[in-house]
Design a protein around this motif. Sequence first.
Motif, mmCIF file in Angstrom:
data_model
loop_
_atom_site.group_PDB
_atom_site.id
_atom_site.type_symbol
_atom_site.label_atom_id
_atom_site.label_comp_id
_atom_site.label_asym_id
_atom_site.label_seq_id
_atom_site.Cartn_x
_atom_site.Cartn_y
_atom_site.Cartn_z
ATOM 1 N N UNK A 34 2.358 -11.698 -7.578
ATOM 2 C CA UNK A 34 2.225 -10.244 -7.681
ATOM 3 C C UNK A 34 2.178 -9.570 -6.312
ATOM 4 N N UNK A 35 2.163 -10.344 -5.254
ATOM 5 C CA UNK A 35 2.060 -9.773 -3.923
ATOM 6 C C UNK A 35 3.442 -9.400 -3.392
ATOM 7 N N UNK A 36 3.561 -8.169 -2.975
ATOM 8 C CA UNK A 36 4.795 -7.698 -2.360
ATOM 9 C C UNK A 36 4.545 -7.590 -0.867
ATOM 10 N N UNK A 37 5.264 -8.347 -0.052
ATOM 11 C CA UNK A 37 4.979 -8.347 1.392
ATOM 12 C C UNK A 37 5.130 -6.971 2.025
ATOM 13 N N UNK A 38 6.091 -6.178 1.563
ATOM 14 C CA UNK A 38 6.282 -4.844 2.136
ATOM 15 C C UNK A 38 5.111 -3.936 1.779
ATOM 16 N N UNK A 39 4.723 -3.972 0.485
ATOM 17 C CA UNK A 39 3.599 -3.142 0.059
ATOM 18 C C UNK A 39 2.298 -3.590 0.721
ATOM 19 N N UNK A 40 2.136 -4.903 0.879
ATOM 20 C CA UNK A 40 0.944 -5.418 1.552
ATOM 21 C C UNK A 40 0.878 -4.955 3.004
ATOM 22 N N UNK A 41 2.057 -4.971 3.666
ATOM 23 C CA UNK A 41 2.103 -4.516 5.057
ATOM 24 C C UNK A 41 1.748 -3.032 5.156
ATOM 25 N N UNK A 42 2.272 -2.233 4.217
ATOM 26 C CA UNK A 42 1.961 -0.802 4.207
ATOM 27 C C UNK A 42 0.482 -0.568 3.919
ATOM 28 N N UNK A 43 -0.068 -1.361 2.995
ATOM 29 C CA UNK A 43 -1.482 -1.221 2.662
ATOM 30 C C UNK A 43 -2.359 -1.571 3.866
ATOM 31 N N UNK A 44 -2.019 -2.645 4.566
ATOM 32 C CA UNK A 44 -2.781 -3.027 5.752
ATOM 33 C C UNK A 44 -2.654 -1.980 6.859
ATOM 34 N N UNK A 45 -1.485 -1.338 6.917
ATOM 35 C CA UNK A 45 -1.241 -0.344 7.966
ATOM 36 C C UNK A 45 -2.009 0.944 7.697
ATOM 37 N N UNK A 46 -1.958 1.423 6.443
ATOM 38 C CA UNK A 46 -2.585 2.702 6.110
ATOM 39 C C UNK A 46 -3.992 2.553 5.524
ATOM 40 N N UNK A 47 -4.437 1.329 5.341
ATOM 41 C CA UNK A 47 -5.807 1.095 4.896
ATOM 42 C C UNK A 47 -6.380 -0.057 5.712
ATOM 43 N N UNK A 48 -6.527 0.167 7.028
ATOM 44 C CA UNK A 48 -6.933 -0.934 7.914
ATOM 45 C C UNK A 48 -8.341 -1.411 7.604
ATOM 46 N N UNK A 49 -8.575 -2.710 7.750
ATOM 47 C CA UNK A 49 -9.930 -3.241 7.525
ATOM 48 C C UNK A 49 -10.846 -2.887 8.685
ATOM 49 N N UNK A 50 -12.115 -3.021 8.478
ATOM 50 C CA UNK A 50 -13.087 -2.814 9.548
ATOM 51 C C UNK A 50 -12.909 -3.910 10.591
ATOM 52 N N UNK A 51 -12.873 -3.525 11.846
ATOM 53 C CA UNK A 51 -12.683 -4.483 12.937
ATOM 54 C C UNK A 51 -14.046 -5.052 13.350
ATOM 55 N N UNK A 52 -14.403 -6.185 12.776
ATOM 56 C CA UNK A 52 -15.706 -6.783 13.054
ATOM 57 C C UNK A 52 -15.787 -7.432 14.429
#
Length: 231
Positions: A34-52
Motif C-alpha cells: 500500500x506504500x506509494x514511494x512518491x506519496x511517501x516522499x511528499x508526505x515526508x516533505x510536507x509533514x516532516x518529523x520532529x528532529x530529535x
Amino acid sequence: QPRFAHSAASRVGTKPQARAKSDQMEVENRPASMRNPILNALLDFYNPPVNNDLAVPNNFNPVWYRTRERMFTLVARLTASSVAVGVLFFVFSEFRSVIGSIVLAAIAALLLFMGGVRNTNYYFRVIVFFSVVYALGVAEVFNFGFKAQGLIFFMFYVVASAALTSPRGAFYALATGILTVGIFAVLLGSGTFTPLRMAIIGGVFPFSIMSGLGTILLFASSEFIILKSVV
C-alpha cells in the motif's frame, strides 16, 4: 515563550510533536503493497518529523524548541513551493521577464535549502527566511504600490515571526513592517515616488485572468502557511 519542561505551555507544545509522530507511525505501519514511494516522499516533505537530533540550548525546553523547528521547516517548504508555483504565473503574466523568473527561482531554491538543512543553527535559518519574505514585500510595493499582495507579504512577515521566533523577534518584525509601510505611504501619498509598474498597470487590478489567479494563489498560500505556523 516556554522555556522550562514543567510549565503548562510546554505541555501544550507537545501536541504538534505527538501529531507528527502519529502521522509518521501511520505511514510506517502500512503494508508494503500500500506504500506509494512518491506519496511517501511528499508526505515526508510536507509533514516532516520532529528532529530529535537537533541540539537544544540549555535555557530552552527541548520539546518546544524541536517542535518549533519542525513548524519552521514546514513553513519554509510550503513557502518555497508557493514561490516555485508563482514562477509559472510570473512567466505567463503581463510582467513576464527572464531575469524576474530567474530571481524567483533562486529565491525558491534558497527557501527550499533553508527548509532542508535542519541541523543548521535555527536562528540563522529564521533570519534568512524572514529577510527573504521582507524583501519580497518591499519588491511588491516598490513595483505595484499598496496592492493587496504587498500587504499580505508584510502581514505574513509579522504574524509568522510571532510564531517562529520570540516576542522580541515579533516586535522587531512589527516595527520594521510598520516603518517600511509608513515610508512607502509617505512617498506614494506625496507623489515623490511612483511604483515602477504603474505605467503598465493603468487600470483596476486584477487586470487579467492570469493576474487574478496569481492573487488567489498568493492569498491562499499565505493564509495556509500562517495557519500552519500558528496552529
